[in-house]
Design a protein around this motif. Structure first.
Motif: not given
Lengths: 339, 523
Positions: B488-512
């Motif tokens: 993922x590429x996330x801008x400063x305004x949109x960045x939350x810890x949850x979003x980053x963690x979702x992408x980092x754990x690969x969860x984003x693919x499973x549960x968009x």
């Protein structure tokens, strides 16, 4: 600047030992302080002392070159062979030095490009170079060198008592001392020896630097072979046998750390003088050659053991007295970056 | 979502007996408190997931169970008996089997020899009873339905097979507790399935399984219960059936996000452009741009490939594909020296090993990268000292003088010396790899201040950090790597810890869907 302090103390200790030996020598024999004896003094160890100078740089960079004594033999036999074949010395000597550079290049490439431990590589080339020397000249000796050449081995610098080979040693010590202690090249040598990884991350071309040091060591060993041939007025394939032990002894006695990163050229010069004078004094006192060999071996062990013990004691004292956070484990890891 | 086994588990439904109980366990390494008063209960016949961010204390717990580290405080009870684990061998004797992330086998021995390493069956005169060993291994491989020959060498076997051998090894020990530390990191989907089937079978025999993983989808697929650690503390334990991915991530992240106010400054032209960069076995198809005055955060879990990307950008490793452009011109670096000359600086992850010559004074460390630039041949110590003093003052390094050995400085001040040495090269792009790891809060704040000042001067910064709040606070944009790919590429305004963690754990693919929901709702 505790480091400089510690090394300074080591060199002061060496100087004190040297003065004591000279004093013992003068009281043992009236001939000790004569120019003639000075010539004897240099004769015993001059090739070894010359080779100890580049070896100091190699060991400070956390490598070692054990092949130097065989390069002496290879240089001597090649020089004899070329001379016997009618090649003039003006051509033969540079050729021999070039072969020294090639031999060093071989060591350097194997160590720095292929990442092999220099201890193993140079044990291999120790055998290889000696073998080549024997192939070139066989068991025969070549003499009948021109007078000008042998005079370089025997003679002294006009108007002084300094033998020509000793002048080579002095000049090389000055040049390498300045390079090691006053230029950025020397700084990179120390950084590589202390922490090769950090040096590489800091833009030091570690592989290239090590390669250059091995080439230097090879050229100087070949030069030592030429000098030995001139002094004995004879070229032989077995020239230099057993010299490596003494070379390494001088370097370590001079305060160079066997794990790299520490040492000085003045220390190595003092160690060479000390060893030469010790041998001279033992001979004046009619001590048998076997005992002299024992003395050299003991010195090698002692010169490695004492600094290590001193370092451990210092660490132990720090541990007892120091309450502050100690990155000592990390210091050890950073210092001991040998292969 | 929990897969119910078709074989009824030994204890049946209802509360199962507690197999392993940890109470009030704490562990500190120097000033770092890795585990703080942690309690955990593993039941016989359950698979228990353990999740948390990098540095949450998961590996410390695994190492305590494996007997590698003794706990500073707290008790461990095994089947009602107090159990102190004295070492790896003792852990095995107690019936605690640990399968590490990387299989630790002897490649030149056979499967059977590895399985029975340390407790080979012996015949008369104490000689090894090869036949029994082979048969026993064969039987256990068959039990687990692993098609391997006990006589084949381990060398050449796939990572998955090696992982399975580790598990077979655990079986021969009659393990009561099986700890799996990131066992799926190097496995393919199919291999993961096979592993899970075996782990379930062991659970059904009454073994207590602790499954440590970064992959949340796997935790849901395999585990009966899950525990979340955060910053060395136990946060929650719950049935996976009662949890959602969003819950789990919220527990993992948990903190109030402190965003240090950042001076607004203009972002300039692109300096560093990376397109399709790949290195086999490390990362694939990475593309991004760093502009002047911009901090680009590189987030991801340990092993996601962040440091590997940095190493290629700094000329330590070679890329296998892709292009690096600097100021629009394509560049290739064959050494750190070349990257440095082009204007790239890299503050490495391991300060002691790669960043500093600890046995050198501050001044010589600072001048080391630019020796050849400063001096034609002869080093002038006064020049070095002045340089180091200048940066020492700017970065507020606490030191006696610049002749002090770096080894005698605190971690934070050492890190500032590393920064000083790289700033002295006057780089265009500065790559910071874990710049605040292991340094105290005060020094951390100062490093952040320095980063802000540097961007104001037009430097482009790549910030690699496992410290999520730090990445969020400092970055203008965040790139998230997952298993060597840009997730993922996330801008400063949109960045939350949850979003980053979702992408980092690969969860984003499973549960968009839930990912977007989780990012939007809590605020």
């Amino acid at each position: 600047m505790s480091l400089a302090g510690r090394l300074a103390r080591w060199e002061v200790l060496l100087a004190a030992v040297l003065v004591t030996l000279v004093w013992t020598g003068t009281s043992l024999s009236a001939v000790f302080l004569t120019p003639r004896n000075f010539a004897n003094l240099t004769a015993a160890l001059i090739e070894v002392a010359i080779m100890a100078l580049p070896m100091a740089l190699v060991i400070i960079a956390a490598e070692i070159d054990l092949s130097v004594e065989s390069m002496v033999g290879l240089a001597s036999s090649l020089l004899g062979f070329l001379w016997a074949e009618g090649v003039p010395l003006q051509v033969a000597i540079p050729s021999v030095l070039a072969v020294g550079a090639l031999g060093g290049l071989l060591n350097g490439v194997l160590v720095s490009r292929f990442g092999l431990p220099s201890l193993v590589v140079t044990i291999g080339t120790l055998a290889l170079f000696r073998g080549l020397a024997l192939v070139i000249l066989g068991p025969r000796g070549i003499s009948q060198f021109p007078d000008a050449f042998t005079a370089f081995g025997f003679g002294t610098v006009p108007g002084t008592a300094i033998p020509w080979p000793a002048l080579v040693f002095i000049a090389l010590a000055l040049v390498l001392g300045i390079v090691l202690h006053a230029t950025w090249i020397g700084r990179q040598v120390f950084a590589t020896g202390k922490n090769a990884s950090a040096a590489r991350y800091s833009g030091v071309r570690v592989a290239r630097l090590k390669l250059a040091l091995f080439v230097l060591s090879g050229v100087v060993a070949a030069l030592a072979g030429v000098i030995l041939t001139a002094r004995f007025a004879s070229a032989r394939a077995d020239a230099g046998t057993g010299m490596t032990l003494t070379v390494v002894t001088i370097v370590l006695l001079g305060g160079v750390n066997i794990f790299g990163g520490r040492g000085t050229i003045p220390g190595v010069v003092l160690a060479a003088l000390t060893l030469a004078v010790l041998g001279n004094v033992l001979r004046l006192a009619n001590v048998a050659a076997e005992i002299q060999s024992i003395a050299i071996g003991a010195l090698l062990v002692v010169s490695v053991v004492i600094p290590t013990l001193a370092h451990r004691t210092k660490l132990a004292i720090d541990r007892v007295s120091g309450g502050r956070r100690r990155p000592a484990g990390a210091v050890g890891a950073g210092g001991g970056t040998g292969p | 979502m929990t897969a119910v086994p078709d074989v009824p588990s030994a204890a049946g439904p209802g509360p199962r007996p507690a197999r392993l109980v940890l109470e009030g366990v704490s562990k500190a390494f120097g000033a770092t408190r890795a585990l703080i008063d942690v309690s955990l209960e593993l039941q016989a016949g359950e698979i228990h997931g353990l999740v948390g961010e990098n540095g949450a204390g998961k590996s410390t717990l695994v190492k305590i169970l494996a007997g590698v580290h003794p706990p500073d405080q707290g008790t461990i009870t095994l089947d009602g008996q107090p159990a102190a684990v004295h070492g790896p061998a003792h852990a095995r004797a107690l019936g605690i089997a640990v399968v590490h992330q990387e299989p630790r086998l002897f490649p030149d021995l056979t499967v059977a020899e590895n399985v029975f390493m340390g407790h080979a069956p012996t015949g008369r005169l104490g000689s090894v009873d090869w036949r029994t060993m082979r048969r026993a291994t064969e039987r256990r491989l068959r039990e687990l339905d692993v098609p391997l020959d006990p006589g084949s060498l381990v060398r050449g076997l796939s990572m998955a097979d090696q992982q399975l051998i580790e598990i077979v090894k655990a079986l021969t020990l009659d393990a009561r507790v099986l700890v799996l530390d990131e066992p799926t990191a190097s496995l393919s989907t199919h291999e993961v399935e096979r592993l899970f089937a075996i782990v379930r079978r062991m659970r059904d025999r009454g073994v207590a399984v602790l499954f440590v993983s970064h992959r949340l989808d796997e935790v849901f697929a395999l585990c009966d219960r899950a525990t979340v650690f955060r910053d060395g503390r136990h946060v929650t334990t719950a049935l996976t059936a009662d949890l959602t991915t969003a819950d789990l991530i919220r527990h993992m992240v948990g903190r109030a996000v402190e965003r240090s106010p950042r001076a607004e400054h203009p972002i300039g032209q692109p300096i560093l452009e990376v397109a399709g960069l790949s290195r086999a076995g490390a990362f694939e198809d990475i593309s991004f741009v760093v502009r002047g005055g911009e901090v680009v955060g590189l987030a991801g879990l340990v092993g996601a490939g962040r440091t590997e990307v940095a190493r290629v950008l700094f000329g330590i490793d070679r890329p296998h594909a892709g292009e690096i452009r600097l100021d629009g011109r394509p560049v290739t670096f064959d050494s750190p020296a070349a990257a440095m000359r082009a204007g790239i600086a890299y503050v490495p992850e391991d300060r002691h090993q790669d960043g500093l010559v600890l046995d050198f004074p501050i001044a010589t460390n600072v001048s080391l990268p630019i020796l050849t630039r400063l001096f034609r041949l002869f080093v002038r110590p006064s020049v070095e000292r002045r340089l180091a003093e200048g940066y020492g003052e700017q970065l507020r390094v606490r030191m006696r003088d610049v002749d002090q050995l770096v080894a005698s400085l605190s971690g934070g001040n050492q890190q500032k010396v590393v920064l000083a040495k790289w700033l002295a090269t006057r780089p265009r792009v500065l790559i910071l790899d874990e710049p605040t790891r292991g340094i105290d809060i005060g020094a951390k704040v100062e490093v952040h201040r320095i980063i802000s000042e540097l961007t104001a001067s037009g430097l482009g910064i790549v910030l690699i950090s496992s410290d999520l709040p730090e990445v969020l606070a400092m970055s203008d944009r965040i790139l998230v790597l997952h298993e060597g790919r840009l997730a993922a590429e996330i801008s400063r305004a949109e960045a939350t810890e949850e979003r980053v963690m979702f992408a980092a754990t690969g969860a984003a693919r499973v549960a968009e869907g839930p990912a977007a929901g989780a990012a939007g709702s809590p605020r």
